[in-house]
Every structure is written in C-alpha cells, then in structure tokens.
Design an enzyme around this catalytic site. Structure first.
Site, PDB file in Angstrom:
ATOM      1  N   HIS A 146     -74.152  26.270  62.318  1.00 26.57           N
ATOM      2  CA  HIS A 146     -73.748  27.491  61.454  1.00 26.57           C
ATOM      3  C   HIS A 146     -74.909  27.955  60.846  1.00 26.57           C
ATOM      4  O   HIS A 146     -76.054  27.503  60.747  1.00 26.57           O
ATOM      5  CB  HIS A 146     -72.998  26.690  60.296  1.00 26.57           C
ATOM      6  N   ASP A 202     -99.188  25.049  71.923  1.00 21.33           N
ATOM      7  CA  ASP A 202     -99.403  26.645  72.471  1.00 21.33           C
ATOM      8  C   ASP A 202    -100.836  27.122  72.021  1.00 21.33           C
ATOM      9  O   ASP A 202    -101.575  27.694  72.865  1.00 21.33           O
ATOM     10  CB  ASP A 202     -98.241  27.562  71.944  1.00 21.33           C
ATOM     11  N   MET A 213     -80.218  19.618  61.790  1.00 21.68           N
ATOM     12  CA  MET A 213     -80.684  20.474  62.748  1.00 21.68           C
ATOM     13  C   MET A 213     -81.753  21.362  62.333  1.00 21.68           C
ATOM     14  O   MET A 213     -82.650  21.618  63.379  1.00 21.68           O
ATOM     15  CB  MET A 213     -79.403  21.129  63.522  1.00 21.68           C
ATOM     16  N   GLU A 214     -81.796  21.748  61.127  1.00 24.22           N
ATOM     17  CA  GLU A 214     -82.958  22.794  60.768  1.00 24.22           C
ATOM     18  C   GLU A 214     -84.076  21.945  60.665  1.00 24.22           C
ATOM     19  O   GLU A 214     -85.167  22.304  61.071  1.00 24.22           O
ATOM     20  CB  GLU A 214     -82.402  23.561  59.536  1.00 24.22           C
ATOM     21  N   MET A 239     -73.742  25.381  68.280  1.00 24.21           N
ATOM     22  CA  MET A 239     -72.644  25.154  67.584  1.00 24.21           C
ATOM     23  C   MET A 239     -73.107  25.284  66.178  1.00 24.21           C
ATOM     24  O   MET A 239     -72.213  24.704  65.222  1.00 24.21           O
ATOM     25  CB  MET A 239     -71.861  23.975  67.939  1.00 24.21           C
TER      26      MET A 239
END
Length: 164
Positions: free
Chosen positions: A77, A130, A115-116, A75
């Site tokens: 943007h 990793d 969120m970014e 959700m």
C-alpha cells in the site's frame, strides 16, 4: 485460495483491503550490509570516491527507497511515512570491511512498514555498490532482514537470534 489474503475468489492477485484496520503507530527496523575491500573502505571514509560522498548518497537513496516501496512491490500500500532514519557502522573482517546498515521506518496508519524498512536497507546497500563498482566489483551485499516491528493487530516482533 481463501486462506491467502492476496488472492481474490478467482485465485487472482489483489491488494488487501486495510480500511477496517485501526490506525496505530507502527515501526520497523531492518538491517543489511555490504562487504568491501580495504581500498573502498579507505576511499569511502576519506571521502575520496569519484562519485561523491557514498554514505550521504546511500542514505538519501534509502529514504527514497522507503518512500517508493509501493511502486516496486506489487501488493504494498502507499503509506504516509512519518520518519525514516538510516545508520551505519563499520566492522573489520580479515582483509575486508563490512558496512552495517540499519533502516528505521515509522508511520501512523492501518498497515505496517516492514517492507519499507527492508526496501530502505536494500536500496542503501545497492547504492553503495553502484557508487563503488568502478573501483572493485567484488563487493558482497549481505543478508537483509527484519530486526523488529511494532504496532498492528499481530503485535510486536523482535528478532532474538543473531543474523550474520
């Protein structure tokens, strides 16, 4: 369901319409960490890891993560980011070392960048894992959390308690 912004009248998921929200400068800072062995710490700091410069690659991965957040969080943007900066610091803990990661993200728009910033910090820690897992799979990715955010109708947020 009317109290939930991400559900429509039928109770199905929707992306919130932010078109009526004012454009403001919005920032967010998120932290994460990864605890590594002394061997990995030394290989990273001496640039001896076979996959290359771990922190340089992790920094680029974090920026890419911030830019692609809308691709992986349903959700979110698509946001035109105006800045992403990643910083690192090391802390020695007993016989291991913790790499602290800070991700700062900025935009001028009508929705926030929390969120970014969180995605950037997480992506950074995952990339370190990793790149180093061939040496030791026992690394521990620590807590990932929002430190602060500015801008928008809900105002600013500044975490006051320490998160370890």
């Amino acid at each position: 369901m009317s109290d939930f912004t991400h559900f429509n009248e039928e109770g199905r998921a929707k992306m919130v319409d932010v078109s009526d929200k004012p454009e403001t400068t919005r920032t967010a800072i998120a932290h994460s960490s990864i605890t590594v062995s002394k061997e990995i710490f030394e290989k990273i700091t001496n640039n001896e890891m076979k996959k290359g410069d771990v922190l340089a690659v992790a920094q680029v991965a974090a920026v890419m993560g911030a830019k692609k957040t809308w691709d992986i969080i349903p959700m979110c943007h698509p946001i035109s980011l105006t800045g992403v900066n990643i910083s690192f610091s090391w802390e020695e803990e007993d016989s291991s070392y913790r790499l602290n990661i800070a991700a700062a993200v900025k935009t001028k728009g009508n929705t926030g960048v929390e969120m970014e910033a969180l995605t950037a910090a997480s992506t950074c820690a995952l990339t370190v894992y990793d790149m180093c897992k061939a040496v030791d799979k026992g690394m521990i990715i620590g807590k990932t959390y929002l430190v602060e955010k500015t801008g928008g109708k809900n105002g600013d947020f500044h975490r006051t308690e320490q998160v370890l």
